[in-house]
Scaffold this motif. Structure first.
Motif, PDB file in Angstrom:
ATOM      1  N   LEU A   1     -12.342   2.390   1.915  1.00 57.89           N
ATOM      2  CA  LEU A   1     -11.279   3.041   2.675  1.00 57.89           C
ATOM      3  C   LEU A   1     -11.395   4.535   2.434  1.00 57.89           C
ATOM      4  CD1 LEU A   1      -8.507   3.228   4.184  1.00 57.89           C
ATOM      5  CD2 LEU A   1      -7.421   2.836   1.946  1.00 57.89           C
TER       6      LEU A   1
ATOM      7  N   ASP B   1      -0.339   6.870   7.553  1.00 56.36           N
ATOM      8  CA  ASP B   1      -1.131   8.085   7.722  1.00 56.36           C
ATOM      9  C   ASP B   1      -0.537   9.279   6.984  1.00 56.36           C
ATOM     10  OD1 ASP B   1      -2.651   6.512   9.324  1.00 56.36           O
ATOM     11  OD2 ASP B   1      -2.437   7.712  11.153  1.00 56.36           O
TER      12      ASP B   1
ATOM     13  N   LEU C   1       0.591   4.358  -2.664  1.00 56.95           N
ATOM     14  CA  LEU C   1       0.401   5.746  -2.261  1.00 56.95           C
ATOM     15  C   LEU C   1       1.535   6.622  -2.783  1.00 56.95           C
ATOM     16  CD1 LEU C   1      -0.919   5.324   1.388  1.00 56.95           C
ATOM     17  CD2 LEU C   1      -2.113   6.525  -0.457  1.00 56.95           C
TER      18      LEU C   1
ATOM     19  N   MET D   1      -9.805   8.493   3.421  1.00 55.52           N
ATOM     20  CA  MET D   1      -8.621   9.214   3.909  1.00 55.52           C
ATOM     21  C   MET D   1      -8.948  10.709   3.981  1.00 55.52           C
ATOM     22  SD  MET D   1      -5.766   7.110   1.659  1.00 55.52           S
ATOM     23  CE  MET D   1      -6.785   7.065   0.178  1.00 55.52           C
TER      24      MET D   1
ATOM     25  N   ALA E   1      -1.038   8.891   3.221  1.00 55.38           N
ATOM     26  CA  ALA E   1      -2.457   9.053   2.904  1.00 55.38           C
ATOM     27  C   ALA E   1      -2.856  10.532   2.966  1.00 55.38           C
ATOM     28  CB  ALA E   1      -3.304   8.239   3.868  1.00 55.38           C
TER      29      ALA E   1
ATOM     30  N   LYS F   1     -10.575  -4.987   2.408  1.00 61.47           N
ATOM     31  CA  LYS F   1      -9.423  -4.222   2.883  1.00 61.47           C
ATOM     32  C   LYS F   1      -8.210  -4.553   2.035  1.00 61.47           C
ATOM     33  CE  LYS F   1     -10.985  -3.950   7.710  1.00 61.47           C
ATOM     34  NZ  LYS F   1     -10.658  -4.232   9.127  1.00 61.47           N
TER      35      LYS F   1
ATOM     36  N   MET G   1       0.828  -1.212   0.000  1.00 52.75           N
ATOM     37  CA  MET G   1       0.000   0.000   0.000  1.00 52.75           C
ATOM     38  C   MET G   1       0.864   1.264   0.000  1.00 52.75           C
ATOM     39  SD  MET G   1      -3.029   1.087  -0.198  1.00 52.75           S
ATOM     40  CE  MET G   1      -4.073   2.474   0.131  1.00 52.75           C
ATOM     41  N   LYS G   2       1.985   1.215   0.711  1.00 52.99           N
ATOM     42  CA  LYS G   2       2.874   2.373   0.743  1.00 52.99           C
ATOM     43  C   LYS G   2       3.369   2.721  -0.655  1.00 52.99           C
ATOM     44  CE  LYS G   2       4.567   1.811   5.491  1.00 52.99           C
ATOM     45  NZ  LYS G   2       5.757   1.577   6.346  1.00 52.99           N
TER      46      LYS G   2
ATOM     47  N   CYS H   1      -5.440  -0.986  -5.938  1.00 46.32           N
ATOM     48  CA  CYS H   1      -5.706  -1.368  -4.550  1.00 46.32           C
ATOM     49  C   CYS H   1      -6.842  -2.386  -4.435  1.00 46.32           C
ATOM     50  CB  CYS H   1      -6.049  -0.129  -3.724  1.00 46.32           C
ATOM     51  SG  CYS H   1      -4.675   1.029  -3.528  1.00 46.32           S
TER      52      CYS H   1
ATOM     53  N   TYR I   1     -11.273   2.292   7.565  1.00 42.95           N
ATOM     54  CA  TYR I   1     -12.104   1.420   6.743  1.00 42.95           C
ATOM     55  C   TYR I   1     -13.552   1.529   7.213  1.00 42.95           C
ATOM     56  CZ  TYR I   1      -7.975  -0.933   4.803  1.00 42.95           C
ATOM     57  OH  TYR I   1      -6.806  -1.223   4.142  1.00 42.95           O
TER      58      TYR I   1
ATOM     59  N   PRO J   1      -7.031   7.979   8.201  1.00 35.98           N
ATOM     60  CA  PRO J   1      -7.563   6.907   7.352  1.00 35.98           C
ATOM     61  C   PRO J   1      -8.353   5.876   8.158  1.00 35.98           C
ATOM     62  CG  PRO J   1      -5.278   7.363   6.784  1.00 35.98           C
ATOM     63  CD  PRO J   1      -5.561   8.121   8.044  1.00 35.98           C
TER      64      PRO J   1
ATOM     65  N   ILE K   1      -1.945   1.134   6.433  1.00 36.47           N
ATOM     66  CA  ILE K   1      -2.113   2.421   5.769  1.00 36.47           C
ATOM     67  C   ILE K   1      -1.219   3.446   6.464  1.00 36.47           C
ATOM     68  CG2 ILE K   1      -3.726   4.204   5.042  1.00 36.47           C
ATOM     69  CD1 ILE K   1      -4.253   1.449   3.832  1.00 36.47           C
TER      70      ILE K   1
END
Length: 234
Positions: A114, A145, A5, A116, A148, A138, A1-2, A32, A84, A82, A143
């Motif tokens: 999700l 922060d 982003l 943010m 995001a 998910k 996920m990083k 995602c 869910y 962020p 995540i």
């Protein structure tokens, strides 16, 4: 996920128009595992959305003032980080208005997601949401922060500069008298002076201003002037 982003941040830093922003957000959502994205710029009755949600759902959302009962928006304002969300486990314990919202959203394949959120100017919040038709969906990994927040801030900055024509706004209709009273208020005229100018009673001016505030979701007259101006109504 990083990594996803980071990629979104890189692409958005080079984006300066509606088309590139839409492509970046759709690509990010799909990478995602989500089908839909929505950016919302929110405060009271003044809400805007940039999204690939079905057009029919966008029209239903604003026609029913769902931004006022949307649990995702409520949570975004409270948490400002962020999170869910899922309609599945919540809708049966929700209020009648929220249950109606959940049921409507489900019909358009919006079941979990999700979001943010960040705080932006003048007490507003901006929320970047990814949505799925699957319950409790998910993404893999935590995540971040900061990433995001940066991504949502860049979406906000890009859309603010490009001012996309597809930005959906709630439909608000003011009468001629309501607009006149707001215009005189914008010029600093009191209700008494406005009444003299328009040849009506002070209580009638108050009635029109109160009606305009109610329609706009404003908390006072100056806020109503601001919101009406932002929506191009005065």
């Amino acid at each position: 996920m990083k990594k996803r982003l980071d990629d979104l941040i890189d692409v958005l830093s080079l984006s300066n128009d509606e088309r590139s922003a839409r492509t970046a957000l759709l690509t990010f959502a799909q990478q995602c595992g989500f089908e839909r994205f929505a950016y919302m710029n929110v405060r009271s009755g003044d809400t805007e959305a940039f999204t690939n949600y079905p057009q029919e759902w966008q029209e239903i959302y604003f026609a029913n003032d769902y931004q006022k009962v949307d649990p995702v928006i409520t949570a975004a304002k409270r948490l400002l980080k962020p999170f869910y969300w899922s309609a599945s486990p919540l809708r049966w314990t929700a209020s009648p208005e929220e249950r109606r919202f959940y049921e409507h959203a489900r019909q358009f394949g919006i079941v979990s997601g999700l979001s943010m959120p960040i705080r932006i100017e003048f007490g507003r919040i901006a929320v970047l949401t990814l949505a799925s038709h699957l319950p409790d969906f998910k993404v893999d990994g935590m995540i971040d922060d900061i990433r995001a927040t940066t991504a949502t801030a860049l979406v906000h900055a890009t859309l603010k500069v490009s001012d996309p024509s597809t930005m959906k706004k709630p439909q608000v209709s003011l009468t001629v008298r309501e607009k006149e009273c707001l215009n005189w208020a914008a010029l600093g005229k009191s209700m008494s002076l406005t009444a003299d100018i328009l040849g009506i009673k002070k209580n009638t001016v108050r009635y029109y201003l109160d009606a305009a505030k109610r329609k706009l979701g404003a908390y006072n007259t100056m806020n109503a002037v601001y919101l009406a101006t932002r929506l191009g109504l005065v």
